[in-house]
Write an enzyme that holds these catalytic residues in place. Structure first.
Site, short mmCIF file in Angstrom:
data_model
loop_
_atom_site.label_atom_id
_atom_site.label_comp_id
_atom_site.label_asym_id
_atom_site.label_seq_id
_atom_site.Cartn_x
_atom_site.Cartn_y
_atom_site.Cartn_z
N TYR A 18 0.83 -1.21 0.00
CA TYR A 18 0.00 0.00 0.00
C TYR A 18 0.87 1.26 0.00
CZ TYR A 18 -4.39 -2.44 0.17
OH TYR A 18 -5.47 -3.22 -0.20
N HIS A 72 -14.54 3.23 -0.75
CA HIS A 72 -13.55 2.21 -0.38
C HIS A 72 -12.36 2.80 0.37
CE1 HIS A 72 -15.24 -0.46 -3.85
NE2 HIS A 72 -16.04 -0.40 -2.82
#
Ligand code: APR
Length: 258
Positions: free
Chosen positions: A67, A118
């Protein structure tokens, strides 16, 4: 670029517009989508190894590194002509953005009050006590497999990315806002999503049931194409500027009369 007549008409008639976007919206900025053949992230990585709570519990350093690399990559790209057209449209009419994307390209293009279903790559929180993490996050210069996530200053837990993983609930306020926006809309433009991931993929049908016109912008057929009144097989950065260019004179006149 010819704008489909029916799409233009629906946009001219609309008082309230919602643009629902997916990864295809950011593709022309250089952000990979998830499921496009060869290039999609889930074509190259296993979602179950990276985007699930189980993957996080199994190997947090691997997930955190991935990420971070996406967070770093997004910082090095720019909004495209599609993002900018949506922001320009919102300056001329009541246009809101509901996105599945975790990048901040809509905001960097000037869109405000974007509803992120999201989550966001740029927000972090403690995986244990949920406290938002405001500490520094260092993105490695080179791609690395593992980076230990920071520690929560409040409870000592691990800090996780502020994105929604498979199997997790969407942020309730964002979801309720998205449903309310599409139910009140006259036009819902669905841009760059495969329409595979629910509940977001259900929004076009919610809009249609509530009486909105639904227009899809996507080079390929998707799981929501059947719900759309108009399908426009074009890319976001080509279609949206052409649509807003066509709309602008009438919208400016309308604003001038208001
Ligand atoms: N312009 C418009 N659409 C495009 C473009 C483009 N330049 N390039 C690709 N597309 C379309 C593809 O045809 C595809 O239908 O964008 C869609 C991308 O689909 P996905 O990769 O499945 O992305 P998305 O629908 O946003 O995924 C939903 O899945 O992995 C999870 O949480 C993640 O939010 C994501 C969710």
């Amino acid at each position: 670029m010819r704008v489909p007549e029916a799409a233009l008409e629906a946009a001219l008639d609309a008082r309230r517009v919602v643009v629902v976007t997916g990864a295809g919206m950011s593709a022309e900025s250089g952000v990979p989508t998830f499921r496009d053949a060869q290039t999609g992230l889930w074509e190259r990585y296993a979602a179950e190894d990276l985007a699930t709570p189980e993957a996080w519990d199994r190997d947090p350093a691997f997930v955190w590194a991935w990420y971070l690399s996406r967070f770093g990559a997004v910082a090095h790209v720019e909004p495209n002509a599609g993002h900018r057209a949506v922001a320009r449209w919102a300056a001329l009419a009541d246009v809101r953005v509901v996105t599945q994307n975790v990048d901040d390209l809509h905001e960097r293009a000037g869109s405000r009050d974007v509803v992120h279903l999201h989550g966001s790559l740029a927000s972090f929180r403690c995986a244990r006590c949920e406290t938002a993490y405001a500490g520094t996050v260092d993105v490695p210069d080179t791609e690395v497999d593992r980076v230990d996530p920071p520690t929560c200053p409040r409870c000592g837990g691990r800090v996780r990315p502020g994105v929604v993983w498979f199997g997790e609930l969407l942020p309730l306020d964002a979801w309720e806002q998205a449903v309310a926006l599409v139910e009140a809309a006259d036009l819902v433009l669905v841009v760059g999503t495969s329409g595979i991931v629910h509940p977001a993929a259900g929004l076009p049908a919610v809009a249609r049931r509530a009486g909105a016109a639904v227009v899809e912008v996507n080079p390929l057929e998707t799981d929501v194409s059947d719900v759309a009144h108009v399908v426009w097989r074009e890319s976001a950065a080509m279609a949206l500027p052409a649509l807003v260019d066509s709309l602008a004179p009438a919208l400016e006149r309308r604003r001038g009369q208001a």
